[in-house]
Design an enzyme around this catalytic site. Structure first.
Site, PDB file in Angstrom:
ATOM      1  N   CYS A 114      16.221  -6.814  -0.432  1.00 46.42           N
ATOM      2  CA  CYS A 114      16.438  -8.043   0.325  1.00 46.42           C
ATOM      3  C   CYS A 114      17.774  -8.682  -0.034  1.00 46.42           C
ATOM      4  O   CYS A 114      18.252  -9.554   0.685  1.00 46.42           O
ATOM      5  CB  CYS A 114      15.297  -9.036   0.098  1.00 46.42           C
ATOM      6  SG  CYS A 114      15.198  -9.690  -1.576  1.00 46.42           S
ATOM      7  N   GLU A 117       0.814  -1.215   0.000  1.00 49.30           N
ATOM      8  CA  GLU A 117       0.000   0.000   0.000  1.00 49.30           C
ATOM      9  C   GLU A 117       0.848   1.266   0.000  1.00 49.30           C
ATOM     10  O   GLU A 117       0.334   2.367  -0.221  1.00 49.30           O
ATOM     11  CB  GLU A 117      -0.929  -0.005   1.219  1.00 49.30           C
ATOM     12  CG  GLU A 117      -0.257   0.127   2.575  1.00 49.30           C
ATOM     13  CD  GLU A 117       0.319  -1.181   3.107  1.00 49.30           C
ATOM     14  OE1 GLU A 117       0.702  -1.207   4.291  1.00 49.30           O
ATOM     15  OE2 GLU A 117       0.399  -2.175   2.346  1.00 49.30           O
TER      16      GLU A 117
END
Length: 498
Positions: A281, A176
């Site tokens: 990541c 979001e």
């Protein structure tokens, strides 16, 4: 002020939403738009649309699926700049990083264009008298993806191209924080000729996530995010009978051996540690210098960091942009104080790094290095997910490998050396899913699979590549016998000449 809503059944959702979230411009700190948050009913509508579309999409020929995939590929190429601009506006990463993200996602789309070959099975004739066996792979049904803020285009494209090419229908729940790229991708799918309902997007928070995890018509789910949430997604999804691949967090090490090219290693540490503001990541967050190269390597890193231009992602001069939100910036910066309090030194403090052309309200934090970090410090044990590089000193190769292998994470690791034998040994001994040799971020190409070991992955299969094809399909083996009609079998009624 822009308004971002869901994409369900081939068009924007018009039913409205009771809850909304703010979307920020990280370079200014100002709200730039609002995004609708899906209710459980909204998620159900998306899953229903996908389930209805699956009945016909699964029967579409491989040739037609590939044709649509090729058209989607061309549309992404044509709209790369637009996609990259949306990513920069909502995530904050510089334009080059945003364009690179789209390019890496496009590689998976291109891999999926070969779906007629990727779904080929095997065939064995006469395994027993007049008996043949063959294998096929068939789609699962409705599958879902839950993706993180740091790669709003690339990570979804790790998932949905293969899922759709394999004959599934897809529901995407993007972050979001930067939702707009997913809506542009949905429009491009429609332009490419993808039937309504095959690709759907729902925005929101935990309400939407839980609705997907527990929905009885969702057959499988892919996730990328932090380790605690990955564990929750895996346990919740599998307890509801779903196939789940959940990629978690990381603490990626870069081991620099004494014989390494230190200029190459310093360049790699800076680019892999601070690119995309460290919000990757696969970012290098733990730099392990094997004695006696630590001081010289740190000096070279300081020289390079001092020249880095931090500024708005839309500014062509910028080499590193802001972090995605103010609270995240503050959390990342807190590790600088806690690291020093726990005994580390702070030779590079990103809070003092100048910002070029940036608004004072932006979510800024420059590149930072904590030195003499030890394994018990929170700056080492935690996934910081920001531009903070923790530097550890190791007395030997064996100590460095032990440090790497004792980490609970197993996503990526790199070794820098000029010794082929040492590199080969490291590749064998590192208990990590993706290993780089003089390559700091060893993200595989689309035709190999991406994924780590240990607490960096929950599930049995990695994303994209051959493992991705297998994740989104069931294997089926068929054994058949067709008696010869001339030997008393079934008369097929074939016409014959009299």
């Amino acid at each position: 002020m822009k308004h971002v809503t869901h994409w369900i059944g081939g068009k924007p959702w018009t039913a409205g939403a009771e809850r909304h979230g703010d979307v920020y411009d990280p370079a200014t700190g100002q709200v730039s738009g609002h995004v609708d948050f899906a209710s459980a009913d909204d998620v159900d509508a998306a899953v229903r649309a996908a389930a209805e579309a699956f009945a016909s999409w699964r029967r579409v020929s491989l040739a037609r699926r590939a044709s649509i995939m090729f058209a989607f590929r061309e549309l992404i190429r044509e709209h790369t700049a637009e996609l990259a601009a949306l990513i920069t506006a909502e995530h904050g990463k510089v334009a080059a990083d945003a364009a690179g993200e789209v390019a890496r996602g496009l590689e998976v789309v291109e891999f999926a264009c070969g779906i007629p070959h990727l779904l080929k099975g095997g065939y064995s004739e006469n395994v027993s008298t007049s008996v043949d066996s063959y294998s096929i792979r068939q789609p699962l049904g409705v599958v879902a993806g839950i993706t993180p803020f740091n790669f709003p285009a690339m990570v979804p494209m790790w998932m949905f191209p293969l899922a759709i090419a394999c004959g599934n229908t897809f529901v995407l729940k993007p972050s979001e924080k930067d939702p707009s790229a997913s809506l542009l991708l949905a429009r491009l799918w429609a332009q490419a000729g993808l039937p309504d309902g095959v690709f759907n997007v729902v925005h929101g928070d935990k309400v939407a996530v839980d609705a997907l995890l527990t929905h009885p018509d969702v057959a499988a789910l892919s996730f990328v995010g932090s380790t605690p949430i990955a564990r929750y997604v895996y346990e919740t999804g599998t307890s509801h009978g779903k196939r789940v691949q959940a990629l978690g967090g990381a603490k990626n090490h870069m081991v620099v051996l004494p014989d390494a090219d230190l200029d190459l290693a310093a360049d790699a540490a800076v680019s892999a540690g601070f690119g995309s503001a460290g919000e990757r990541c696969m970012a290098i967050s733990a730099l392990v210098a094997v004695d006696p190269v630590g001081d010289e390597l740190l000096a070279k890193i300081k020289d390079r960091v001092g020249k880095l231009i931090v500024g708005p992602g839309a500014d062509e001069r910028s080499e590193m942009g802001p972090l995605v939100t103010g609270p995240h910036r503050d959390k990342v910066a807190s590790y600088l104080d806690s690291g020093v309090a726990q005994g580390a030194s702070l030779p590079i403090d990103g809070r003092r790094h100048p910002v070029t052309g940036g608004d004072a309200g932006g979510f800024w934090l420059g590149p930072s290095v904590l030195d003499h970090v030890t394994p018990e410090m929170s700056c080492y044990t935690d996934e910081i997910f920001g531009p903070v590089l923790s530097m550890l000193r190791a007395p030997s190769y064996e100590a460095a490998v032990s440090l790497v292998n004792n980490s609970p994470y197993g996503n990526g690791v790199a070794v820098f050396t000029c010794d082929g034998g040492a590199a080969r040994r490291f590749v064998s001994e590192a208990e990590i899913g993706m290993v780089g040799v003089n390559v700091p971020i060893p993200v595989p190409m689309a035709y190999y699979s991406f994924g780590g070991w240990k607490s960096s992955l929950f599930g049995d299969t990695h994303v994209h590549g051959t493992e991705g094809v297998h994740f989104y399909t069931h294997g089926k083996v068929v054994t058949s016998r067709w008696p010869d009609p001339s030997h008393g079998g079934v008369n097929l009624g074939f016409p014959v000449n009299s």
